[in-house]
Design a protein around this motif. Structure first.
Motif: not given
Ligand code: 5RP
Length: 227
Positions: A92-99, A135-136, A204-206
Motif C-alpha cells: 500500500d505504498f508505505q515505506g521505511i527510509k533512513g538506512g 530508524p528513529v 523513518g516511516l513514510f
C-alpha cells in the motif's frame, strides 16, 4: 543482473521524469546516486535546466561535482518532483527510509514536494514493513532514556554507529536508534506513537508520501502507481 546494475537501471529510468525548469528533490543512497549522476549527465550534455534541492550533505557533494545548480529547501516555494530511494515499500505504498541516515532531510524535502517517486530494486518490495530496522532520529540529550523506553516496549533498539564504531551523527546533528521490529502491523499507529515522544526528531516511516514507485527487476523496469 546484479543489485547494483538494477539500481543503475532504475536511477536512469527515473531521471527521465525530470524536465526543463523543474525544481527537483535529489534523494540519498546508492540508488538515488545513479539518478543524480544521470541528471548531472543531462545537465552537462543536454543542457537540461533544473534546480536541485538535496536531501543530505553526501548528495550535495555529488550534485555539486556534477555541476547541478542547487538551492536549499528554504530558498524555494516548493519542489516539483523528488526522486529518492527506499529501504522497504509495502503493497500500500508505505515505506521505511533512513538506512543511509538521511531520513529527516529526506522527509522535509518530500513534505514540500508536489510529487515523489521512489526508486528501488525488487528486493525492497514487501508485504508488511518491519524486517528492515526502523530508524528513529533522536536528540542526543536524553537519548539513553529513549533507548531504555524502546527496550521496555520490546522494540529491540540498537544505536547506529559509524564504520569506526563511533556513535553516528546525522547531517542535522542527531543520533539514530534503529528499532528491530520484524513486522509492523500498524505503521500509522506506530508513526503517531513515535512522533509523540519527546526527544524524537523524526522516524523513518513514510506514510502516504509517494504516488509512484519505479522497480527494477531482472525481467525489466516496472512503474507502480498508488491506487
Ligand atoms: C537514506 C535512504 C535511502 O534512500 C535508502 O536507505 C535506500 O538506500 P539504497 O538505495 O542505498 O539502498 O533512505 O536515508
Amino acid at each position: 543482473m546484479n543489485q547494483n546494475e538494477l539500481k543503475k537501471l532504475v536511477g536512469i529510468e527515473a531521471a527521465k521524469y525530470v524536465t526543463d525548469g523543474m525544481i527537483v528533490g535529489l534523494g540519498t543512497g546508492s540508488t538515488a546516486a545513479f539518478m543524480v549522476k544521470e541528471v548531472g549527465r543531462r545537465v552537462q550534455e543536454e543542457g537540461l535546466q533544473i534546480t536541485g534541492v538535496t536531501t543530505s550533505n553526501e548528495t550535495s557533494a555529488l550534485a555539486e561535482s556534477l555541476g547541478i545548480p542547487l538551492k536549499s529547501i528554504d530558498e524555494v516555494d516548493y519542489v516539483d518532483l523528488t526522486i529518492d530511494g527506499a529501504d522497504e515499500i509495502s503493497a500500500d505504498f508505505q515505506g521505511i527510509k533512513g538506512g543511509g541516515a538521511a531520513l529527516l532531510f529526506e522527509k522535509i524535502v518530500a513534505t514540500y514536494s508536489k510529487a515523489c517517486i521512489w526508486i528501488v530494486d525488487e528486493s525492497k518490495l514487501v508485504d508488511k514493513l518491519g524486517a528492515f530496522p526502523l530508524p528513529v532520529e533522536v536528540v542526543p540529550y536524553g537519548s539513553e532514556q529513549l533507548f531504555r523506553l524502546f527496550e521496555k516496549k520490546g522494540y529491540q533498539p540498537t544505536r547506529r554507529l559509524t564504520a569506526e564504531g563511533e556513535i553516528l551523527l546525522t547531517d542535522g546533528g542527531h543520533h539514530i536508534i534503529d528499532l528491530h521490529l520484524d513486522v509492523i502491523e500498524n505503521p500509522v499507529k506506530l508513526a503517531e506513537e513515535l512522533t509523540a515522544l519527546v526527544g524524537v526528531v523524526e522516524h523513518g516511516l513514510f506514510i502516504h508520501m509517494v504516488s509512484k514507485v519505479i522497480v527494477a527487476a531482472s525481467d525489466g523496469v516496472k512503474t507502480l502507481e498508488a491506487r
